[in-house]
Write a protein that holds these residues in place. Structure first.
Motif, PDB file in Angstrom:
ATOM      1  N   GLY A  12       5.847  11.753   4.012  1.00 28.67           N
ATOM      2  CA  GLY A  12       6.845  10.887   4.618  1.00 28.67           C
ATOM      3  C   GLY A  12       7.045   9.661   3.751  1.00 28.67           C
ATOM      4  N   LYS A  13       7.868   8.748   4.233  1.00 32.57           N
ATOM      5  CA  LYS A  13       8.212   7.591   3.408  1.00 32.57           C
ATOM      6  C   LYS A  13       7.029   6.671   3.125  1.00 32.57           C
ATOM      7  CE  LYS A  13      10.094   4.839   7.201  1.00 32.57           C
ATOM      8  NZ  LYS A  13      11.265   4.138   7.699  1.00 32.57           N
ATOM      9  N   CYS A  14       5.976   6.723   3.931  1.00 34.31           N
ATOM     10  CA  CYS A  14       4.817   5.850   3.702  1.00 34.31           C
ATOM     11  C   CYS A  14       3.954   6.296   2.524  1.00 34.31           C
ATOM     12  CB  CYS A  14       3.966   5.736   4.957  1.00 34.31           C
ATOM     13  SG  CYS A  14       4.808   4.835   6.273  1.00 34.31           S
ATOM     14  N   GLU A  15       4.298   7.447   1.924  1.00 36.12           N
ATOM     15  CA  GLU A  15       3.579   7.850   0.720  1.00 36.12           C
ATOM     16  C   GLU A  15       4.079   7.072  -0.492  1.00 36.12           C
ATOM     17  OE1 GLU A  15       4.127  12.047  -0.067  1.00 36.12           O
ATOM     18  OE2 GLU A  15       6.255  11.898   0.346  1.00 36.12           O
ATOM     19  N   ASN A  16       5.186   6.359  -0.324  1.00 32.71           N
ATOM     20  CA  ASN A  16       5.719   5.500  -1.385  1.00 32.71           C
ATOM     21  C   ASN A  16       5.166   4.084  -1.225  1.00 32.71           C
ATOM     22  OD1 ASN A  16       7.474   7.546  -2.421  1.00 32.71           O
ATOM     23  ND2 ASN A  16       8.807   7.169  -0.668  1.00 32.71           N
ATOM     24  N   LEU A  17       5.044   3.401  -2.336  1.00 30.65           N
ATOM     25  CA  LEU A  17       4.571   2.014  -2.306  1.00 30.65           C
ATOM     26  C   LEU A  17       5.517   1.174  -1.447  1.00 30.65           C
ATOM     27  CD1 LEU A  17       2.542  -0.066  -3.444  1.00 30.65           C
ATOM     28  CD2 LEU A  17       4.163  -0.455  -5.304  1.00 30.65           C
ATOM     29  N   HIS A  18       4.929   0.432  -0.515  1.00 27.80           N
ATOM     30  CA  HIS A  18       5.696  -0.445   0.366  1.00 27.80           C
ATOM     31  C   HIS A  18       4.762  -1.546   0.851  1.00 27.80           C
ATOM     32  CE1 HIS A  18       3.744   2.387   3.117  1.00 27.80           C
ATOM     33  NE2 HIS A  18       3.867   1.456   4.058  1.00 27.80           N
ATOM     34  N   HIS A  78       0.844  -1.192   0.000  1.00 24.99           N
ATOM     35  CA  HIS A  78       0.000   0.000   0.000  1.00 24.99           C
ATOM     36  C   HIS A  78       0.876   1.238   0.000  1.00 24.99           C
ATOM     37  CE1 HIS A  78      -0.283   1.205   4.543  1.00 24.99           C
ATOM     38  NE2 HIS A  78       0.885   0.664   4.288  1.00 24.99           N
ATOM     39  N   PHE A  79       0.242   2.368  -0.230  1.00 21.17           N
ATOM     40  CA  PHE A  79       0.877   3.661  -0.046  1.00 21.17           C
ATOM     41  C   PHE A  79      -0.199   4.590   0.476  1.00 21.17           C
ATOM     42  CE2 PHE A  79      -0.514   3.485  -4.457  1.00 21.17           C
ATOM     43  CZ  PHE A  79      -1.182   4.685  -4.636  1.00 21.17           C
ATOM     44  N   LEU A  80       0.214   5.630   1.152  1.00 20.06           N
ATOM     45  CA  LEU A  80      -0.741   6.563   1.752  1.00 20.06           C
ATOM     46  C   LEU A  80      -0.673   7.904   1.043  1.00 20.06           C
ATOM     47  CD1 LEU A  80      -0.126   5.723   5.508  1.00 20.06           C
ATOM     48  CD2 LEU A  80      -1.982   4.923   4.038  1.00 20.06           C
ATOM     49  N   ARG A  81      -1.760   8.262   0.407  1.00 21.03           N
ATOM     50  CA  ARG A  81      -1.867   9.591  -0.189  1.00 21.03           C
ATOM     51  C   ARG A  81      -2.101  10.581   0.938  1.00 21.03           C
ATOM     52  NH1 ARG A  81      -6.136   9.392  -4.873  1.00 21.03           N
ATOM     53  NH2 ARG A  81      -5.948  11.565  -4.433  1.00 21.03           N
ATOM     54  N   THR A  93      -2.095  -8.315  -2.265  1.00 26.07           N
ATOM     55  CA  THR A  93      -2.708  -7.315  -3.134  1.00 26.07           C
ATOM     56  C   THR A  93      -2.060  -5.962  -2.871  1.00 26.07           C
ATOM     57  OG1 THR A  93      -4.420  -6.643  -1.548  1.00 26.07           O
ATOM     58  CG2 THR A  93      -4.967  -8.482  -3.027  1.00 26.07           C
ATOM     59  N   ASN A  94      -2.358  -5.028  -3.752  1.00 29.78           N
ATOM     60  CA  ASN A  94      -2.077  -3.622  -3.487  1.00 29.78           C
ATOM     61  C   ASN A  94      -3.378  -3.064  -2.924  1.00 29.78           C
ATOM     62  OD1 ASN A  94      -1.732  -0.866  -3.463  1.00 29.78           O
ATOM     63  ND2 ASN A  94      -0.764  -0.774  -5.472  1.00 29.78           N
ATOM     64  N   LEU A  95      -3.398  -2.761  -1.650  1.00 27.10           N
ATOM     65  CA  LEU A  95      -4.640  -2.322  -0.991  1.00 27.10           C
ATOM     66  C   LEU A  95      -5.208  -1.051  -1.597  1.00 27.10           C
ATOM     67  CD1 LEU A  95      -3.571  -3.099   2.678  1.00 27.10           C
ATOM     68  CD2 LEU A  95      -5.110  -4.443   1.229  1.00 27.10           C
ATOM     69  N   ASN A  96      -4.379  -0.259  -2.250  1.00 25.73           N
ATOM     70  CA  ASN A  96      -4.873   0.959  -2.894  1.00 25.73           C
ATOM     71  C   ASN A  96      -5.817   0.642  -4.049  1.00 25.73           C
ATOM     72  OD1 ASN A  96      -2.158   1.665  -1.612  1.00 25.73           O
ATOM     73  ND2 ASN A  96      -3.107   3.663  -1.974  1.00 25.73           N
ATOM     74  N   ASP A  97      -5.778  -0.566  -4.553  1.00 22.45           N
ATOM     75  CA  ASP A  97      -6.677  -0.958  -5.645  1.00 22.45           C
ATOM     76  C   ASP A  97      -8.081  -1.295  -5.159  1.00 22.45           C
ATOM     77  OD1 ASP A  97      -4.583  -0.645  -7.437  1.00 22.45           O
ATOM     78  OD2 ASP A  97      -4.058  -2.777  -7.443  1.00 22.45           O
ATOM     79  N   ILE A  98      -8.296  -1.342  -3.856  1.00 23.32           N
ATOM     80  CA  ILE A  98      -9.605  -1.678  -3.291  1.00 23.32           C
ATOM     81  C   ILE A  98     -10.362  -0.383  -3.001  1.00 23.32           C
ATOM     82  CG2 ILE A  98     -10.810  -2.799  -1.360  1.00 23.32           C
ATOM     83  CD1 ILE A  98      -8.354  -4.694  -1.175  1.00 23.32           C
ATOM     84  N   GLU A  99     -11.513  -0.230  -3.633  1.00 25.47           N
ATOM     85  CA  GLU A  99     -12.290   1.011  -3.569  1.00 25.47           C
ATOM     86  C   GLU A  99     -12.583   1.470  -2.140  1.00 25.47           C
ATOM     87  OE1 GLU A  99     -16.607   2.663  -5.117  1.00 25.47           O
ATOM     88  OE2 GLU A  99     -15.727   0.932  -6.112  1.00 25.47           O
ATOM     89  N   GLN A 111      -7.986   5.103  -1.674  1.00 28.25           N
ATOM     90  CA  GLN A 111      -6.573   5.366  -1.924  1.00 28.25           C
ATOM     91  C   GLN A 111      -5.755   5.645  -0.663  1.00 28.25           C
ATOM     92  OE1 GLN A 111      -4.595   5.234  -4.848  1.00 28.25           O
ATOM     93  NE2 GLN A 111      -6.346   4.019  -5.437  1.00 28.25           N
ATOM     94  N   ASN A 112      -6.326   5.436   0.509  1.00 27.36           N
ATOM     95  CA  ASN A 112      -5.596   5.616   1.762  1.00 27.36           C
ATOM     96  C   ASN A 112      -5.857   4.424   2.688  1.00 27.36           C
ATOM     97  OD1 ASN A 112      -4.023   8.079   1.775  1.00 27.36           O
ATOM     98  ND2 ASN A 112      -5.972   9.127   1.488  1.00 27.36           N
ATOM     99  N   PRO A 113      -5.222   3.283   2.390  1.00 22.46           N
ATOM    100  CA  PRO A 113      -5.446   2.084   3.205  1.00 22.46           C
ATOM    101  C   PRO A 113      -4.604   2.095   4.484  1.00 22.46           C
ATOM    102  CG  PRO A 113      -4.060   1.560   1.332  1.00 22.46           C
ATOM    103  CD  PRO A 113      -4.435   3.006   1.191  1.00 22.46           C
ATOM    104  N   SER A 114      -4.997   2.950   5.399  1.00 22.31           N
ATOM    105  CA  SER A 114      -4.342   3.004   6.705  1.00 22.31           C
ATOM    106  C   SER A 114      -4.702   1.753   7.505  1.00 22.31           C
ATOM    107  CB  SER A 114      -4.794   4.244   7.464  1.00 22.31           C
ATOM    108  OG  SER A 114      -6.190   4.178   7.720  1.00 22.31           O
ATOM    109  N   ALA A 115      -3.944   1.486   8.539  1.00 18.60           N
ATOM    110  CA  ALA A 115      -4.259   0.347   9.397  1.00 18.60           C
ATOM    111  C   ALA A 115      -5.647   0.493  10.011  1.00 18.60           C
ATOM    112  CB  ALA A 115      -3.193   0.196  10.484  1.00 18.60           C
ATOM    113  N   GLU A 116      -6.043   1.725  10.315  1.00 19.01           N
ATOM    114  CA  GLU A 116      -7.376   1.966  10.878  1.00 19.01           C
ATOM    115  C   GLU A 116      -8.468   1.567   9.889  1.00 19.01           C
ATOM    116  OE1 GLU A 116      -4.560   4.981  12.771  1.00 19.01           O
ATOM    117  OE2 GLU A 116      -4.823   4.108  10.774  1.00 19.01           O
TER     118      GLU A 116
END
Length: 128
Positions: free
Chosen positions: A21-27, A14-17, A68-74, A78-83
């Motif tokens: 910080g570094k979590c905005e990159n795919l990881h 995932h990545f966070l829009r 999966t890439n969690l960002n692909d899940i509607e 586009q912000n698949p945070s742990a919450e």
């Protein structure tokens, strides 16, 4: 009050829009998930809930998002945070076991979902 907990895990990217910080990159993470059920009464067999049923449902939910890439899940907008992952898993467990939805007077309900991104970072969703 009684509580039971089952565990599952999955790996996902995932990545966070809207994050600076570094979590905005795919990881990716190897997530660990705990599902907690609470209740006030045991069944005739002395159980709050059969572990097998809850484990099966939790593992099915985690299996759908594994690798999966969690960002692909509607759902995640586009912000698949742990919450948000915790809420997603909660909703899907309730779909699989509707009897666990919290309502007044329930004998057992899905109380909380914990999502660990690492051993030291956890988000929790609690059913209110």
């Amino acid at each position: 009050m009684f509580e039971v907990r089952v565990t599952a895990d999955f790996s996902a990217a995932h990545f966070l829009r809207d994050y600076n910080g570094k979590c905005e990159n795919l990881h990716g993470h190897n997530y660990k998930v705990y599902a907690h059920v609470r209740g006030t009464e045991l069944d005739r067999g002395g159980m709050l809930l059969d572990f097998t049923k809850l484990k099966k449902t939790l593992r099915e939910v985690c299996g759908k998002i594994d690798h999966t890439n969690l960002n692909d899940i509607e759902f995640f907008e586009q912000n698949p945070s742990a919450e948000r992952i915790a809420v997603y898993i909660y909703n899907h467990i309730i779909e699989g076991i509707p009897l666990l939805k919290k309502t007044d007077g329930k004998k057992a309900w899905l109380y909380a979902i914990d999502v660990f991104e690492t051993e030291t970072s956890r988000a929790r969703y609690i059913a209110e």
